[in-house]
Design a protein around this motif. Sequence first.
Motif, mmCIF file in Angstrom:
data_model
loop_
_atom_site.group_PDB
_atom_site.id
_atom_site.type_symbol
_atom_site.label_atom_id
_atom_site.label_comp_id
_atom_site.label_asym_id
_atom_site.label_seq_id
_atom_site.Cartn_x
_atom_site.Cartn_y
_atom_site.Cartn_z
ATOM 1 N N UNK A 47 0.872 -1.094 -0.116
ATOM 2 C CA UNK A 47 -0.013 0.012 -0.048
ATOM 3 C C UNK A 47 1.009 1.263 -0.005
ATOM 4 N N UNK A 48 0.577 2.011 -1.184
ATOM 5 C CA UNK A 48 1.538 3.243 -1.044
ATOM 6 C C UNK A 48 0.554 4.450 -1.317
ATOM 7 N N UNK A 49 0.966 5.194 -0.243
ATOM 8 C CA UNK A 49 0.149 6.635 -0.032
ATOM 9 C C UNK A 49 0.842 7.572 -0.589
ATOM 10 N N UNK A 50 0.349 8.393 -1.663
ATOM 11 C CA UNK A 50 1.373 9.437 -2.226
ATOM 12 C C UNK A 50 0.448 10.690 -2.220
ATOM 13 N N UNK A 51 0.943 11.883 -1.952
ATOM 14 C CA UNK A 51 0.020 13.137 -1.836
ATOM 15 C C UNK A 51 -0.198 13.392 -3.439
ATOM 16 N N UNK A 107 -8.577 6.957 -2.353
ATOM 17 C CA UNK A 107 -8.181 8.017 -1.880
ATOM 18 C C UNK A 107 -8.123 8.060 -0.481
ATOM 19 N N UNK A 108 -7.149 8.835 0.329
ATOM 20 C CA UNK A 108 -7.280 8.958 1.867
ATOM 21 C C UNK A 108 -6.659 10.251 2.154
ATOM 22 N N UNK A 109 -7.069 10.512 3.454
ATOM 23 C CA UNK A 109 -6.764 11.887 4.040
ATOM 24 C C UNK A 109 -5.772 11.744 4.896
ATOM 25 N N UNK A 110 -4.609 12.581 4.857
ATOM 26 C CA UNK A 110 -3.911 12.700 6.023
ATOM 27 C C UNK A 110 -3.851 13.906 6.519
ATOM 28 N N UNK A 111 -3.014 14.311 7.718
ATOM 29 C CA UNK A 111 -2.975 15.503 8.257
ATOM 30 C C UNK A 111 -2.759 16.801 7.415
ATOM 31 N N UNK A 117 -3.816 6.322 -2.840
ATOM 32 C CA UNK A 117 -3.736 5.148 -2.126
ATOM 33 C C UNK A 117 -3.394 4.065 -3.386
ATOM 34 N N UNK A 118 -2.361 3.560 -3.552
ATOM 35 C CA UNK A 118 -2.178 2.791 -4.540
ATOM 36 C C UNK A 118 -1.931 1.235 -4.007
ATOM 37 N N UNK A 119 -2.829 0.208 -4.237
ATOM 38 C CA UNK A 119 -2.497 -0.958 -3.653
ATOM 39 C C UNK A 119 -2.014 -2.044 -4.900
ATOM 40 N N UNK A 120 -1.001 -2.584 -4.645
ATOM 41 C CA UNK A 120 -0.348 -3.376 -5.401
ATOM 42 C C UNK A 120 0.233 -4.872 -4.952
ATOM 43 N N UNK A 121 0.495 -5.524 -5.601
ATOM 44 C CA UNK A 121 1.122 -7.002 -5.342
ATOM 45 C C UNK A 121 2.405 -7.322 -6.130
ATOM 46 N N UNK A 296 -0.771 20.660 23.237
ATOM 47 C CA UNK A 296 -1.401 20.441 21.670
ATOM 48 C C UNK A 296 -0.420 19.899 20.503
ATOM 49 N N UNK A 297 0.731 20.419 20.681
ATOM 50 C CA UNK A 297 1.707 19.764 19.778
ATOM 51 C C UNK A 297 1.948 18.334 19.886
ATOM 52 N N UNK A 298 1.906 17.891 21.157
ATOM 53 C CA UNK A 298 1.973 16.520 21.255
ATOM 54 C C UNK A 298 1.013 15.593 20.276
ATOM 55 N N UNK A 299 -0.371 16.200 20.226
ATOM 56 C CA UNK A 299 -1.306 15.562 19.302
ATOM 57 C C UNK A 299 -0.714 15.517 17.954
ATOM 58 N N UNK A 300 -0.252 16.444 17.449
ATOM 59 C CA UNK A 300 0.648 16.634 16.160
ATOM 60 C C UNK A 300 1.525 15.531 16.020
ATOM 61 N N UNK A 301 2.328 15.365 17.145
ATOM 62 C CA UNK A 301 3.528 14.413 16.886
ATOM 63 C C UNK A 301 2.728 12.875 16.685
ATOM 64 N N UNK A 302 1.518 12.817 17.491
ATOM 65 C CA UNK A 302 0.967 11.312 17.793
ATOM 66 C C UNK A 302 0.378 11.032 16.220
ATOM 67 N N UNK A 303 -0.130 11.989 15.634
ATOM 68 C CA UNK A 303 -0.752 11.793 14.093
ATOM 69 C C UNK A 303 0.376 11.436 13.052
ATOM 70 N N UNK A 304 1.497 12.050 13.422
ATOM 71 C CA UNK A 304 2.682 11.604 12.490
ATOM 72 C C UNK A 304 3.237 10.217 13.017
ATOM 73 N N UNK A 305 3.097 9.814 14.022
ATOM 74 C CA UNK A 305 3.623 8.542 14.359
ATOM 75 C C UNK A 305 2.523 7.547 13.876
ATOM 76 N N UNK A 306 1.353 7.861 14.081
ATOM 77 C CA UNK A 306 0.349 7.022 13.599
ATOM 78 C C UNK A 306 0.463 6.717 11.927
ATOM 79 N N UNK A 307 0.717 7.694 11.337
ATOM 80 C CA UNK A 307 1.117 7.530 9.961
ATOM 81 C C UNK A 307 2.128 6.518 9.696
ATOM 82 N N UNK A 308 3.197 6.624 10.424
ATOM 83 C CA UNK A 308 4.343 5.666 10.105
ATOM 84 C C UNK A 308 3.605 4.232 10.145
#
Length: 382
Positions: A47-51, A107-111, A117-121, A296-308
């Motif tokens: 799965x490849x998420x590309x802006x 299609x997916x939304x990031x922050x 979103x490209x699904x491949x095999x 507040x900034x901690x929530x922003x860091x968490x969203x990035x960590x979730x994306x990983x």
Amino acid sequence: MLLRILLPSLSRIALLAFCCLILPSHAHKPSDSYLTLTINGNTIDGQWDIALRDLDFAIGLDTDGNGEIVWDEVRARHPEIAAYALSRLNLSNKDGPCQAKPVQHLIDDHSDGAYAVLLFRADCAHQVESLTVQYSLFADLDPQHKGLLRLEGNGQTITAIFGPDNPRQVFRSSEQTRLRQFADYVQHGIWHIWIGFDHILFLLSLLFPAVLSFNGKTWQPAESFKASFLDVFKIVTAFTLAHSITLTLATLQFISLPSRWIESAIALSVVIAALNNVFPLFQGSRWIAAFVFGLIHGFGFASVLGDLGLPQNALLLALVGFNVGVEIGQLAIVAAFLPIAYALRQTWFYRGVILGTGSTLIAAIAAIWLVERVFDLRLISS
């Protein structure tokens, strides 16, 4: 005498550093893509998420040129998107290349916006025990682009960062250790704080007055380096403690807030911190502001960590590693800033250009970010 000789050079260095921070801040964050590879025997599901904004720049998605990319425009370019992306990703094991083919487009939304979103095999000749990944997406267009990889297989999760300076990596499941996982997430944390312009500008806005004191009317140079260091120590400690609390709570899913609220609040925190340098309101208690807004900034860091993508078998390890990386990146910025700022504290350049003009520019940029994020607009962000 030595200080007089050094001041012109230090001024030019500080001005250059300040411009480097301000100029790229038109974008919320640089270009990233998120690549997940799951190994099942001799098959790799990806799965490849590309802006969309990056794909638009590379192959042109906005066909009517109205500045908006809609689903019909993306759907019409599905073959081109798959061809462009997969031609820049080469997977191979010890027996040779694994041929990748597109499976589905989403299609997916990031922050920071919408992503294709490209699904491949990818099918390999034999079971995958050692995987070589060659990544060159946008390498010819954006030297700052990074690919964030999450590799799953054999009950393990491996993370890595690809870029023009590190396009090829080899992964062996038997070599993945807890220490390697920890180091990977430390690297992610350092990278994120260095590309998080809103976090950097917030921190700098709080640090600018650290080498000065406000007497009620004007800014005066701080009396000693010790006083400036203690001020910085309180600010950094408060910010670290606060964002560690909410980063942990959000990552462990005890608290969940809409990303739009979080990103808007982060922009507002930068506006307030910067304006406080122009119209001082809470100079003696900037560490309190660092703590409140750090939550507040901690929530922003968490969203990035979730994306990983967090490895469930090493959740705490990843969380601690990422937080340590954020602190290392943050301390590197402070270590570079404080000695130069202290050397320049008695000059008109620091008080007029860095503190006055610099804080005003930061407030203006953050105010535009705030409008963009509250009303979902694109004014200066790419």
